[in-house]
Motif scaffolding. Structure first.
Motif, short mmCIF file in Angstrom:
data_model
loop_
_atom_site.label_atom_id
_atom_site.label_comp_id
_atom_site.label_asym_id
_atom_site.label_seq_id
_atom_site.Cartn_x
_atom_site.Cartn_y
_atom_site.Cartn_z
N GLN A 85 0.82 -1.21 0.00
CA GLN A 85 0.00 0.00 0.00
C GLN A 85 0.85 1.26 0.00
N HIS A 118 -5.93 2.47 -2.32
CA HIS A 118 -7.09 2.45 -1.42
C HIS A 118 -6.64 2.78 0.00
N PRO A 119 -7.52 3.40 0.79
CA PRO A 119 -8.85 3.90 0.47
C PRO A 119 -8.78 5.22 -0.33
N PHE A 120 -9.95 5.80 -0.59
CA PHE A 120 -10.02 7.01 -1.41
C PHE A 120 -9.22 8.15 -0.82
N SER A 222 -11.84 5.66 -7.96
CA SER A 222 -12.06 4.79 -6.80
C SER A 222 -13.42 4.12 -6.82
#
Length: 315
Positions: A85, A118-120, A222
């Motif tokens: 991430q 992710h996340p937005f 997204s």
């Protein structure tokens, strides 16, 4: 002499020169004079702009016309995102920074970043930070790296002069308006470094505009279930609601109208400054004449007093 003082002198001399040229151009007078240094700078700048335009147009055409090229770009970003991430977001952000610095800032990058990170909110943070840093770096390069060269090449161009004087008069408003004009990013970064604005006057409009634009496209990405349609067609305009398209057209029209009014007010201001300068010059001459007259009267009075006193001294 400190850098701040040097900048102040530079911009003051620039502003004075451009105001004179702007008034001559608006009055229909020619402002151009033979200047070998300027001619050389103009030719070099034209060559750079033509070469850069060819490269940029080629990239855009490949991106929107060649499906395999779009898939290649996606696979590069996807390979980075699979590394984790935070590591993936870092590399994707660095690619976005490079896109902005080189002027290859495209909507598809924001959509892909929103789809892969992710996340937005984390995707928005990554994209916004990368783009803002790139724009600020471009601003610094424009201000401290190429401003003398660009100014030498462009100081006879009425459009450059108009933008310079408009930014000087209303720096914050103009910077906010530029963020919502559909113009190449390179004009919102490097070019802004040439204008008489402070770092803060560049930073907060640029940060705001960057987050707003990135937020819209990252959110689109997204919320996609699949990138198949985007990668197949390369058309991102289908993701823009009709109401937003009309809103942007209205905003652009209002911005153009505002610029026209602003340039007219600049011309009026310059004419008033010139009139005040002429009036001041006339008043100075009148003061000089009055002082000369006063001195002459005093001399005549002294001569008269001296002549009247001479008979008494003789007796």
């Amino acid at each position: 002499m400190s850098d701040q003082t040097r900048d102040q002198f530079f911009f003051e001399n620039q502003s004075k020169e451009l105001r004179e040229k702007y008034q001559k151009a608006k009055d229909g007078s020619s402002t151009s004079e033979h200047n070998p240094k300027r001619d050389k700078a103009q030719k070099l700048l034209l060559f750079i702009m033509v070469l850069y335009s060819i490269i940029l147009v080629t990239f855009v055409l490949l991106l929107y016309w060649v499906r395999d090229f779009r898939y290649f770009c996606f696979n590069v970003l996807n390979d980075f995102s699979e590394q984790g991430q935070y590591i993936g977001a870092f590399y994707i952000g660095m690619i976005g920074l490079w896109f902005v610095l080189t002027g290859f800032n495209v909507v598809l990058y924001d959509i892909l970043a929103g789809f892969l990170i992710h996340p937005f909110w984390f995707a928005l943070f990554t994209v916004s930070l990368a783009k803002f840093l790139a724009k600020y770096i471009g601003f610094l390069i424009g201000r401290y790296g190429v401003r003398n060269f660009i100014y030498t090449a462009m100081n006879e161009n009425i459009y450059f002069i108009t933008c310079y004087l408009a930014t000087e008069r209303k720096p914050t408003k103009v910077m906010y308006l530029l963020q919502f004009l559909a113009i190449p990013t390179i004009f919102k970064t490097y070019a802004c470094g040439l204008f008489r604005i402070t770092h803060w006057e560049f930073i907060h409009p640029t940060f705001f505009g960057t987050v707003v634009w990135a937020g819209f496209w990252v959110y689109m990405g997204s919320n996609l279930d699949s990138l198949a349609d985007v990668l197949q067609s390369g058309d991102t305009s289908n993701y823009v609601p009709i109401w937003l398209k009309f809103t942007m057209i209205i905003i652009v029209a209002l911005i153009i109208y505002y610029f026209i009014r602003l340039t007219n007010s600049i011309y009026t201001e310059i004419q008033n400054d010139a009139s005040l300068a002429d009036l001041s010059h006339i008043l100075e001459k009148e003061d000089e004449e009055q002082e000369k007259l006063l001195i002459c009267n005093q001399a005549n009075e002294e001569t008269q007093i001296q002549n009247e006193s001479e008979p008494y001294s003789t007796n």
